[in-house]
Design an enzyme around this catalytic site. Structure first.
Site, PDB file in Angstrom:
ATOM      1  N   ARG A 173       0.840  -1.198   0.000  1.00 10.92           N
ATOM      2  CA  ARG A 173       0.000   0.000   0.000  1.00 10.92           C
ATOM      3  C   ARG A 173       0.878   1.252   0.000  1.00 10.92           C
ATOM      4  O   ARG A 173       1.524   1.555   0.997  1.00 10.92           O
ATOM      5  CB  ARG A 173      -0.940   0.024   1.210  1.00 10.92           C
ATOM      6  CG  ARG A 173      -1.782   1.297   1.266  1.00 10.92           C
ATOM      7  CD  ARG A 173      -2.989   1.195   2.189  1.00 10.92           C
ATOM      8  NE  ARG A 173      -2.641   1.166   3.593  1.00 10.92           N
ATOM      9  CZ  ARG A 173      -3.539   1.242   4.585  1.00 10.92           C
ATOM     10  NH1 ARG A 173      -4.839   1.345   4.299  1.00 10.92           N
ATOM     11  NH2 ARG A 173      -3.153   1.188   5.841  1.00 10.92           N
ATOM     12  N   ASP A 221      -3.708   3.139  14.358  1.00 16.66           N
ATOM     13  CA  ASP A 221      -2.892   3.683  13.283  1.00 16.66           C
ATOM     14  C   ASP A 221      -3.413   5.082  12.960  1.00 16.66           C
ATOM     15  O   ASP A 221      -4.221   5.640  13.704  1.00 16.66           O
ATOM     16  CB  ASP A 221      -2.893   2.770  12.063  1.00 16.66           C
ATOM     17  CG  ASP A 221      -4.259   2.614  11.411  1.00 16.66           C
ATOM     18  OD1 ASP A 221      -5.204   3.340  11.793  1.00 16.66           O
ATOM     19  OD2 ASP A 221      -4.394   1.786  10.499  1.00 16.66           O
TER      20      ASP A 221
END
Length: 564
Positions: A191, A465
């Site tokens: 990603r 996160d």
């Protein structure tokens, strides 16, 4: 360590009637001339920073920069429209796409089974453990789970190159243990960062590079041939694409893929990507996103945490759409369940995978009762996803994978018809002082870690996160902007700047107690507190927490240079 970093400057000059790239590495560290990485010496200039790789990145930047700038301006225009009271919805101009009979290319055999996927940053030990975890896919993350310091980014490129080649190892000196890959490993997806994030350590023709093109370009350039031979069975590399809001952004990615395939001399459709549907505008563009990527798509994913963040950001000018406590905004909320159901139906109609969201729980080793309660939450969440029709799901920790694998034997159910109102229905639930405190504590904790190079942080038995930290930030901002009443704990008080100021002071004291005075003073908690508080109290909501914080980790020192 790369304690002092590097600036890469790529300029175009004209010599003898032709354009020539001048690549300058501006160095500002001295000894040692190499670093030790997993027991392997890495040259001062990272192997990813070859002239050829950098020129490939520069070519992508020059070809697509204007289109990226235009796409980001379209985002700003949409935000102005929503702030003026508008609502997102399906685009009448692309009705022909939504109603047309077309399908995406068939998924490659290498990723036909994606029942469980694990995610994590591109840190060396994490890469090995995730690939060995028993999951079907590992998504190596340059985005929400990574603090994008130059050191982290360049180490990450080295780690992934070694992983693709099968040579990656790590010697944990503290445990005197060597980590290596098993014979059978998860398939690797990468990603890159979102369109909005710059890479300020690489300047191309006087402008910072686009972060995602740097991440994609360096990784693809060095790994496409080996990946196709060792992991992709003739396909790949494979990617996850984050933070998109419109199909025009997917079209840019499709063109990037086509350009990369042409450069590499590989077939169109070799590169495959799953798009994270993690913004509210994108849920109304899912058919169009798949259509633009139809030769390169392997599905969509419910990026649920960013989606909650995006709900607040999209409706920041709508006082009638306030969120309840963060812990109450789950997949049982009507607007969240509707989003998941529509994604599943869209993917299956178009012949690609519908991936479920993240299980943020992590094993609790010192409390068997609490650990079983956490696993029970995971099982219930994943059972709901499987019954709804998801083809696979995400886990944040290897310890969750066996339980999730077992759940994927359950029979699926069909989703009901869905409307625009289903997708934007007002959330339900209460707001409490504890919710305000938890938001504040988590936000400061996470940002302090991010500023010191850690982008994925276990806090209070959950893996946090950037996406989960964003929920805390924008929820605080929303509650402050509209002076909401904390109606869930009988206090009846309204959220004001004065109340929030006291909460910040008290939560900073609690954080200091939790981490200890020495760690608190050595860490960047005070800096994190200033940034987080400023963003929560700003009159205009910042688009992203990490955009402002990024300036605190960028280092430039243009003294002494060498030409490649």
């Amino acid at each position: 360590m790369f304690e002092r970093l590097v600036t890469v400057i790529i300029d175009r000059h004209h010599r003898g009637g032709r354009s020539v790239n001048c690549v300058t590495i501006v160095r500002f560290w001295f000894d040692p001339m190499s670093i030790s990485l997993g027991g392997k010496n890495v040259p001062l200039l990272c192997p990813g920073l070859t002239r050829e790789a950098l020129e490939f990145v520069a070519g992508l930047e020059r070809e697509f920069r204007r289109r990226i700038i235009y796409a980001l301006e379209c985002r700003r225009e949409a935000k102005r429209r929503y702030n003026d009271g508008g609502l997102p919805g399906f685009d009448p101009a692309t009705r022909f796409v939504r109603e047309g009979e077309w399908r995406c290319a068939a998924p490659p055999p290498a990723v036909a089974d994606r029942k469980v996927e694990i995610t994590g940053p591109v840190e060396r030990k994490m890469v090995i453990n995730a690939l060995n975890s028993g999951a079907k896919v590992f998504m190596a993350d340059f985005e929400d789970a990574l603090s994008p310091s130059w050191e982290n980014l360049m180490r990450g490129q080295v780690n992934l190159k070694d992983a693709v080649e099968g040579t990656i190892s790590f010697h944990d000196k503290a445990r005197n243990r060597v980590y290596k890959l098993n014979d059978q490993t998860a398939k690797l997806f990468v990603r890159p960062r979102g369109w909005h994030l710059p890479e300020n350590h690489i300047h191309i023709d006087g402008q910072p590079a686009t972060g995602c093109l740097v991440d994609f370009g360096l990784y693809f350039f060095h790994n496409h041939a080996t990946f196709r031979r060792t992991q992709g069975a003739g396909f790949g590399p494979f990617f996850y694409l984050p933070k998109m809001e419109h199909s025009r952004e997917a079209k840019i990615w499709n063109c990037v893929f086509e350009r990369a395939e042409k450069m590499a001399g590989i077939e169109n459709g070799s590169i495959r990507a799953t798009v994270l549907i993690e913004t509210l505008p994108a849920v109304f563009q899912m058919e169009e996103i798949l259509y633009e990527l139809r030769d390169h798509s392997v599905g969509l994913n419910c990026g649920r945490w960013d989606y909650i963040f995006s709900y607040v950001k999209t409706f920041q000018g709508h006082p009638d759409r306030l969120l309840p406590d963060r812990v109450l905004v789950g997949m049982t909320q009507h607007f969240m369940r509707s989003y998941s159901d529509l994604l599943i139906r869209t993917c299956h109609r178009r012949g690609v995978h519908a991936m479920g969201g993240m299980a943020a729980q992590i094993p609790i080793r010192d409390d068997a009762v609490a650990n079983e309660a956490a696993l029970d939450l995971v099982r219930k969440d994943k059972l709901r996803e499987v019954r709804a029709g998801h083809d696979g799901t995400w886990a944040a920790h290897p310890g969750l994978i066996p339980a999730i694998m077992e759940i994927h034997k359950v029979k699926r159910e069909d989703a009901a018809n869905l409307t625009e109102e289903d997708l934007i229905q007002r959330p339900r639930g209460v707001r409490t002082m504890e919710g305000l405190r938890l938001n504040t504590r988590v936000g400061i904790h996470y940002l302090a870690a991010w500023l010191t190079g850690t982008g994925s942080v276990p806090l209070y038995n959950l893996m946090e996160d950037a996406a989960t930290a964003e929920i805390s930030r924008v929820q605080n901002w929303q509650w402050l902007k509209y002076g909401v009443e904390l109606d869930g704990d009988g206090l009846g008080v309204h959220v004001t700047r004065e109340l929030f100021g006291r909460v910040v002071e008290e939560e900073m004291e609690r954080i200091e107690r939790e981490v200890g005075k020495e760690r608190f003073n050595k860490g960047m908690y005070k800096e994190a507190c200033k940034i987080f508080t400023r963003q929560c109290t700003a009159p205009i909501l910042d688009d992203f927490l990490t955009l402002d914080a990024y300036n605190h980790i960028v280092v430039h020192h243009p003294k002494g240079s060498s030409r490649l």
